[in-house]
Design an enzyme around this catalytic site. Structure first.
Site, PDB file in Angstrom:
ATOM      1  CB  SER A   9     -15.445  -1.191 -11.521  1.00 52.87           C
ATOM      2  OG  SER A   9     -16.579  -0.384 -11.243  1.00 52.87           O
ATOM      3  CE1 TYR A  67     -12.164   2.836 -10.219  1.00 47.30           C
ATOM      4  CE2 TYR A  67     -14.375   2.899 -11.145  1.00 47.30           C
ATOM      5  CZ  TYR A  67     -13.456   2.348 -10.264  1.00 47.30           C
ATOM      6  OH  TYR A  67     -13.836   1.300  -9.457  1.00 47.30           O
ATOM      7  CE  LYS A 109     -10.839  -0.288 -11.128  1.00 51.61           C
ATOM      8  NZ  LYS A 109      -9.843  -1.146 -10.439  1.00 51.61           N
ATOM      9  CG  ASP A 130      -2.229   0.720   1.015  1.00 47.40           C
ATOM     10  OD1 ASP A 130      -3.280   0.069   0.988  1.00 47.40           O
ATOM     11  OD2 ASP A 130      -2.195   1.962   0.856  1.00 47.40           O
ATOM     12  CB  VAL A 176       1.400  -1.093  -7.521  1.00 47.52           C
ATOM     13  CG1 VAL A 176       1.566  -1.922  -6.260  1.00 47.52           C
ATOM     14  CG2 VAL A 176       0.143  -0.238  -7.459  1.00 47.52           C
TER      15      VAL A 176
END
Length: 255
Positions: free
Chosen positions: A150, A164, A168, A47, A71
């Site tokens: 999502s 976003y 996804k 994280d 990441v």
């Protein structure tokens, strides 16, 4: 990769297996981490929130290995994976969960910096972490990966979440392609959560009227919880889903 049904579904399936959860210190990632540790796994938790990672270590002690990892940076991912393997000996399961919604912008207003940020955290990271996972050692013949997509991949999400939603959708395609690449040595699936009550959208959830409006269009008439998504993720990671690969499973209350 074949195994008996009883072995695949036994309560001890995750005992002393090693899992990696990105974005694992809060929200859905933390819920998956908690569940995996409770089932006997050792978990690498990556994280960018050092405070939340410390809380995770306090809760789980040496059953987790936490690391502050961006990441979106391949060198950081590879270095963190090397450290995880050195500590736990290998990695058997992966949850690619790290992600951001980003600043709400329409396509007309989207700037290059914000677009690159969302693409890097939500999409490039899945390539980087998956690549490191594939190259990491494992004594298991039934490795597994779960990616977080999502329902925004098919609904487009809220206006202003175009970057976003695009990432996804790409994660869903990435999942199918990677499943073909890794079969039969590893299974790869994805989850497509609907509206889940986590911190990632607290700006929206701060207004009870928003929650009521969102719940009204969901057949189950409520928002989902991180624990419910975690249940689905752990099931897909486990041997109970041993003949399932290359699919995206909605966790959306019927939406």
């Amino acid at each position: 990769m074949q195994q008996s049904h009883s072995a695949a579904t036994s309560v001890g399936y995750f005992q002393d297996r090693v899992a990696l959860v990105t974005g694992g210190a809060s929200g859905i990632g933390r819920a998956v981490t908690d569940k995996l540790v409770g089932l006997g796994a050792r978990v690498g938790v990556w994280d960018i929130n050092a405070e939340r990672l410390a809380e995770c270590r306090t809760a789980h002690g040496d059953r987790v290995m936490t690391a502050v990892v961006n990441v979106a940076e391949r060198k950081a991912v590879d270095a963190a994976m090397e450290a995880l393997v050195a500590n736990f000996g290998g990695v058997d399961h992966l949850l690619n969960n790290a992600g951001i919604i980003g600043t709400r912008m329409t396509a007309e207003d989207m700037n290059e910096l914000e677009l690159d940020r969302v693409l890097s955290v939500n999409l490039k990271s899945a390539f980087y972490v998956s690549s490191a996972f594939i190259r990491a050692p494992s004594a298991r013949e039934d490795r597994s990966v779960v990616n977080l997509s999502s329902i925004a991949a098919r609904t487009g999400g809220m206006v202003g979440n175009i970057a976003y939603a695009t990432t996804k959708g790409a994660i869903a395609s990435f999942t199918v392609a990677l499943a073909k690449e890794l079969a039969p040595k590893a299974r790869v699936n994805a989850l497509a959560p609907g509206v889940i009550n986590t911190e990632i959208q607290q700006d929206v959830f701060a207004d009870p009227a928003n929650i009521e409006a969102m719940a009204s269009v969901i057949p189950l008439k409520r928002l989902g919880t991180a624990a419910e998504v975690a249940d689905a993720a752990v099931w897909l990671l486990s041997g109970a889903a041993s003949y399932i690969t290359g699919v995206v499973v909605d966790v959306s209350g019927g939406r």
